[in-house]
Motif scaffolding. Structure first.
Motif, mmCIF file in Angstrom:
data_model
loop_
_atom_site.group_PDB
_atom_site.id
_atom_site.type_symbol
_atom_site.label_atom_id
_atom_site.label_comp_id
_atom_site.label_asym_id
_atom_site.label_seq_id
_atom_site.Cartn_x
_atom_site.Cartn_y
_atom_site.Cartn_z
ATOM 1 N N SER A 73 0.477 -5.514 3.523
ATOM 2 C CA SER A 73 0.944 -4.288 4.178
ATOM 3 C C SER A 73 1.469 -4.538 5.579
ATOM 4 O O SER A 73 1.144 -5.543 6.216
ATOM 5 C CB SER A 73 -0.227 -3.293 4.245
ATOM 6 N N GLY A 74 2.262 -3.596 6.052
ATOM 7 C CA GLY A 74 2.639 -3.592 7.456
ATOM 8 C C GLY A 74 1.539 -3.033 8.334
ATOM 9 O O GLY A 74 1.569 -3.200 9.554
ATOM 10 N N ARG A 75 0.570 -2.391 7.732
ATOM 11 C CA ARG A 75 -0.564 -1.862 8.498
ATOM 12 C C ARG A 75 -1.456 -2.992 8.992
ATOM 13 O O ARG A 75 -1.615 -4.008 8.304
ATOM 14 C CB ARG A 75 -1.413 -0.931 7.627
ATOM 15 N N GLY A 126 5.960 -3.975 -4.550
ATOM 16 C CA GLY A 126 6.298 -3.374 -3.260
ATOM 17 C C GLY A 126 7.412 -2.364 -3.418
ATOM 18 O O GLY A 126 8.070 -2.299 -4.461
ATOM 19 N N ASP A 127 7.630 -1.586 -2.363
ATOM 20 C CA ASP A 127 8.604 -0.500 -2.492
ATOM 21 C C ASP A 127 9.693 -0.466 -1.423
ATOM 22 O O ASP A 127 10.719 0.179 -1.611
ATOM 23 C CB ASP A 127 7.880 0.848 -2.458
ATOM 24 N N ASP A 128 9.480 -1.122 -0.294
ATOM 25 C CA ASP A 128 10.358 -0.877 0.842
ATOM 26 C C ASP A 128 11.169 -2.116 1.224
ATOM 27 O O ASP A 128 10.972 -3.203 0.676
ATOM 28 C CB ASP A 128 9.529 -0.410 2.043
ATOM 29 N N VAL A 129 12.033 -1.940 2.209
ATOM 30 C CA VAL A 129 12.887 -3.035 2.673
ATOM 31 C C VAL A 129 12.052 -4.218 3.144
ATOM 32 O O VAL A 129 12.424 -5.384 2.924
ATOM 33 C CB VAL A 129 13.813 -2.544 3.807
ATOM 34 N N THR A 130 10.925 -3.945 3.784
ATOM 35 C CA THR A 130 10.079 -5.021 4.303
ATOM 36 C C THR A 130 9.460 -5.865 3.192
ATOM 37 O O THR A 130 8.964 -6.962 3.454
ATOM 38 C CB THR A 130 8.967 -4.459 5.193
ATOM 39 N N ASP A 131 9.474 -5.353 1.957
ATOM 40 C CA ASP A 131 8.931 -6.116 0.835
ATOM 41 C C ASP A 131 9.950 -7.073 0.229
ATOM 42 O O ASP A 131 9.601 -7.918 -0.595
ATOM 43 C CB ASP A 131 8.425 -5.156 -0.252
ATOM 44 N N GLU A 132 11.208 -6.948 0.648
ATOM 45 C CA GLU A 132 12.245 -7.785 0.063
ATOM 46 C C GLU A 132 12.052 -9.263 0.369
ATOM 47 O O GLU A 132 12.470 -10.123 -0.417
ATOM 48 C CB GLU A 132 13.621 -7.320 0.531
ATOM 49 N N ILE A 188 0.823 -1.213 0.000
ATOM 50 C CA ILE A 188 0.000 0.000 0.000
ATOM 51 C C ILE A 188 0.859 1.266 0.000
ATOM 52 O O ILE A 188 0.951 1.973 -1.001
ATOM 53 C CB ILE A 188 -0.966 -0.003 1.206
ATOM 54 N N ASP A 189 1.476 1.568 1.140
ATOM 55 C CA ASP A 189 2.208 2.822 1.293
ATOM 56 C C ASP A 189 3.461 2.842 0.430
ATOM 57 O O ASP A 189 4.317 1.961 0.534
ATOM 58 C CB ASP A 189 2.585 3.038 2.758
ATOM 59 N N GLY A 190 3.578 3.851 -0.437
ATOM 60 C CA GLY A 190 4.730 3.949 -1.313
ATOM 61 C C GLY A 190 4.621 3.109 -2.559
ATOM 62 O O GLY A 190 5.490 3.172 -3.420
ATOM 63 N N THR A 191 3.562 2.303 -2.654
ATOM 64 C CA THR A 191 3.338 1.453 -3.823
ATOM 65 C C THR A 191 2.042 1.841 -4.522
ATOM 66 O O THR A 191 2.053 2.308 -5.653
ATOM 67 C CB THR A 191 3.311 -0.033 -3.423
ATOM 68 N N LEU A 192 0.922 1.644 -3.848
ATOM 69 C CA LEU A 192 -0.361 2.113 -4.386
ATOM 70 C C LEU A 192 -0.601 3.586 -4.055
ATOM 71 O O LEU A 192 -1.158 4.327 -4.858
ATOM 72 C CB LEU A 192 -1.520 1.283 -3.811
ATOM 73 N N LEU A 193 -0.184 3.973 -2.849
ATOM 74 C CA LEU A 193 -0.444 5.326 -2.363
ATOM 75 C C LEU A 193 0.852 6.096 -2.187
ATOM 76 O O LEU A 193 1.873 5.535 -1.777
ATOM 77 C CB LEU A 193 -1.183 5.273 -1.015
#
Length: 253
Positions: free
Chosen positions: A59-61, A198-204, A20-25
């Motif tokens: 998401s992490g949310r 995905g966009d962030d480290v947590t998506d790796e 979601i964050d940084g990817t869709l939004l």
């Protein structure tokens, strides 16, 4: 458009898995300030229908926060970095063998926000995030303080997730990848080819398992290692999703 964009499988054979964050939004100064652009929720709803329900937000949310953002629409989702899951719009949300963080750990890490007035604490239940987008100079102090807490509790089963202007602490044992793996074992996702963005480290962790699932992966913003394609920003992701619908419609005519 993504560069190095591979040939997409038909939507009827795909499972769309979307951060979601940084990817869709687009990112915002705080998590509560993100906005869903006009038309996105409708596009996601149409894609959910075209994939026969095999679309999930990853998401992490927590799930409750995801639902708030996209209200009144609901989507299948993996929330809390794999701690929670909802397989379909009609199904109940379930915890995926993930215990919430202890009150003592939450208290200890939340106290780090006292370092700077611009640090925002987000208690997600299964994790705690320290956002410092409004206090970027506090990054090193935050990580030093987190390391000090961990040194004081060497046996605590926790891990630290660095991200874009955020430091997140969660219990070990579950990740977005474990959540996606579990999700892909259930209908209607089972047997489909996953496509993860995905966009962030947590998506790796999810990027890493896509080859095992015979899936495709795309990174956003940064060019992550091992992905099949790349989007410069969330607006290109949203345009690509709309184009998937248009291409599918054209093929049916």
């Amino acid at each position: 458009m993504a560069d190095n964009e591979p040939l997409m499988p038909p939507l009827g054979a795909s499972a769309l898995l979307l951060d979601i964050d940084g990817t869709l939004l687009d990112l915002a100064p705080s998590p509560s300030e993100v906005r869903v652009p006009p038309g996105l929720a409708t596009s996601l709803s149409r894609l959910l229908s075209r994939t026969d329900g095999a679309l999930a937000l990853v998401s992490g949310r927590p799930l409750g926060d995801i639902d708030r953002i996209f209200a009144p629409m609901l989507f299948p989702a993996v929330g809390g970095h794999g701690a929670e899951m909802r397989i379909s719009v009609e199904s109940e949300a379930v915890a995926s063998r993930a215990p919430p963080m202890s009150v003592d750990l939450i208290r200890r890490f939340a106290a780090i926000a006292e370092l700077h007035a611009g640090i925002l604490v987000e208690n997600k239940g299964y994790s705690l995030a320290l956002h410092f987008r409004k206090a970027p100079d506090a990054e090193q102090a935050i990580y030093d303080a987190v390391s000090a807490v961990r040194a004081d509790l060497p046996n605590a089963p926790i891990e630290v997730l660095p991200g874009k202007f955020v430091c997140e602490i969660k219990p070990s044992g579950f990740t977005k990848a474990t959540g996606v793996t579990e999700l892909m074992s259930h209908e209607p996702f089972k047997g489909r080819r996953p496509v993860f963005i995905g966009d962030d480290v947590t998506d790796e962790t999810v990027f890493a398992i896509m080859p095992d699932l015979k899936g495709l992966s795309f990174s956003v913003g940064r060019r992550a290692k091992g992905v099949d394609g790349h989007f410069p920003a969330p607006r290109e992701v949203r345009a690509w999703l709309s184009r998937l619908l248009d291409d599918e419609q054209a093929a049916a005519e």
